[in-house]
Scaffold this motif. Structure first.
Motif, mmCIF file in Angstrom:
data_model
loop_
_atom_site.group_PDB
_atom_site.id
_atom_site.type_symbol
_atom_site.label_atom_id
_atom_site.label_comp_id
_atom_site.label_asym_id
_atom_site.label_seq_id
_atom_site.Cartn_x
_atom_site.Cartn_y
_atom_site.Cartn_z
ATOM 1 N N UNK A 33 0.844 -1.196 0.000
ATOM 2 C CA UNK A 33 0.000 0.000 0.000
ATOM 3 C C UNK A 33 0.880 1.246 0.000
ATOM 4 N N UNK A 34 1.909 1.240 0.853
ATOM 5 C CA UNK A 34 2.838 2.377 0.900
ATOM 6 C C UNK A 34 3.567 2.543 -0.427
ATOM 7 N N UNK A 35 3.957 1.428 -1.027
ATOM 8 C CA UNK A 35 4.634 1.473 -2.326
ATOM 9 C C UNK A 35 3.720 2.113 -3.375
ATOM 10 N N UNK A 36 2.449 1.720 -3.365
ATOM 11 C CA UNK A 36 1.495 2.303 -4.307
ATOM 12 C C UNK A 36 1.310 3.786 -4.072
ATOM 13 N N UNK A 37 1.288 4.197 -2.809
ATOM 14 C CA UNK A 37 1.162 5.622 -2.488
ATOM 15 C C UNK A 37 2.391 6.388 -2.952
ATOM 16 N N UNK A 38 3.559 5.787 -2.775
ATOM 17 C CA UNK A 38 4.799 6.438 -3.218
ATOM 18 C C UNK A 38 4.805 6.577 -4.731
ATOM 19 N N UNK A 39 4.381 5.533 -5.440
ATOM 20 C CA UNK A 39 4.326 5.607 -6.901
ATOM 21 C C UNK A 39 3.368 6.704 -7.348
ATOM 22 N N UNK A 40 2.231 6.829 -6.678
ATOM 23 C CA UNK A 40 1.279 7.891 -7.009
ATOM 24 C C UNK A 40 1.903 9.262 -6.779
ATOM 25 N N UNK A 41 2.611 9.408 -5.677
ATOM 26 C CA UNK A 41 3.258 10.681 -5.373
ATOM 27 C C UNK A 41 4.334 11.009 -6.409
ATOM 28 N N UNK A 42 5.088 10.008 -6.835
ATOM 29 C CA UNK A 42 6.113 10.220 -7.859
ATOM 30 C C UNK A 42 5.460 10.665 -9.166
ATOM 31 N N UNK A 48 3.751 17.575 -12.058
ATOM 32 C CA UNK A 48 4.005 18.961 -11.663
ATOM 33 C C UNK A 48 5.294 19.482 -12.287
ATOM 34 N N UNK A 49 6.333 18.642 -12.301
ATOM 35 C CA UNK A 49 7.609 19.058 -12.876
ATOM 36 C C UNK A 49 7.449 19.375 -14.356
ATOM 37 N N UNK A 50 6.717 18.532 -15.053
ATOM 38 C CA UNK A 50 6.496 18.768 -16.484
ATOM 39 C C UNK A 50 5.727 20.062 -16.715
ATOM 40 N N UNK A 51 4.686 20.273 -15.894
ATOM 41 C CA UNK A 51 3.886 21.488 -16.034
ATOM 42 C C UNK A 51 4.735 22.722 -15.730
ATOM 43 N N UNK A 52 5.529 22.655 -14.667
ATOM 44 C CA UNK A 52 6.377 23.791 -14.313
ATOM 45 C C UNK A 52 7.450 24.051 -15.369
#
Length: 90
Positions: A33-42, A48-52
């Motif tokens: 579950x934590x791994x999935x959350x980390x992947x979502x955050x990445x 965001x990086x692409x948009x910026x």
């Protein structure tokens, strides 16, 4: 050791083993579950990086364009001032 005692001991060991397995599975599910959350955050960070990066490119383009327009306006002002001086000097 009596046969009944042996069975009780085996059952208790089985219960402990099942409890350990249950705990191990719960920890594994938590990690997944934590791994999935980390992947979502990445993914969110990359989005965001692409948009910026795109916004930065657009801002740099506008800044360069404004700089070009500023130089053109300055050139025209100098030309206009020189023309006015020439007319006044006549």
């Amino acid at each position: 050791m009596a046969a009944g005692e042996t069975v009780r001991t085996a059952i208790e060991q089985l219960r402990k083993a099942l409890a350990g397995l249950d705990n191990a599975l719960e920890m594994r599910f938590d990690r997944e579950r934590n791994h999935g959350e980390i992947e979502s955050e990445v993914r969110r960070v990359n989005t965001d990086r692409s948009r910026l990066a795109q916004e930065l490119d657009e801002s740099e383009f506008r800044a360069n364009r404004l700089e070009e327009v500023n130089r053109e306006v300055s050139r025209r002002l100098v030309t206009a001032m020189e023309t006015i001086r020439a007319v006044l000097d006549r």
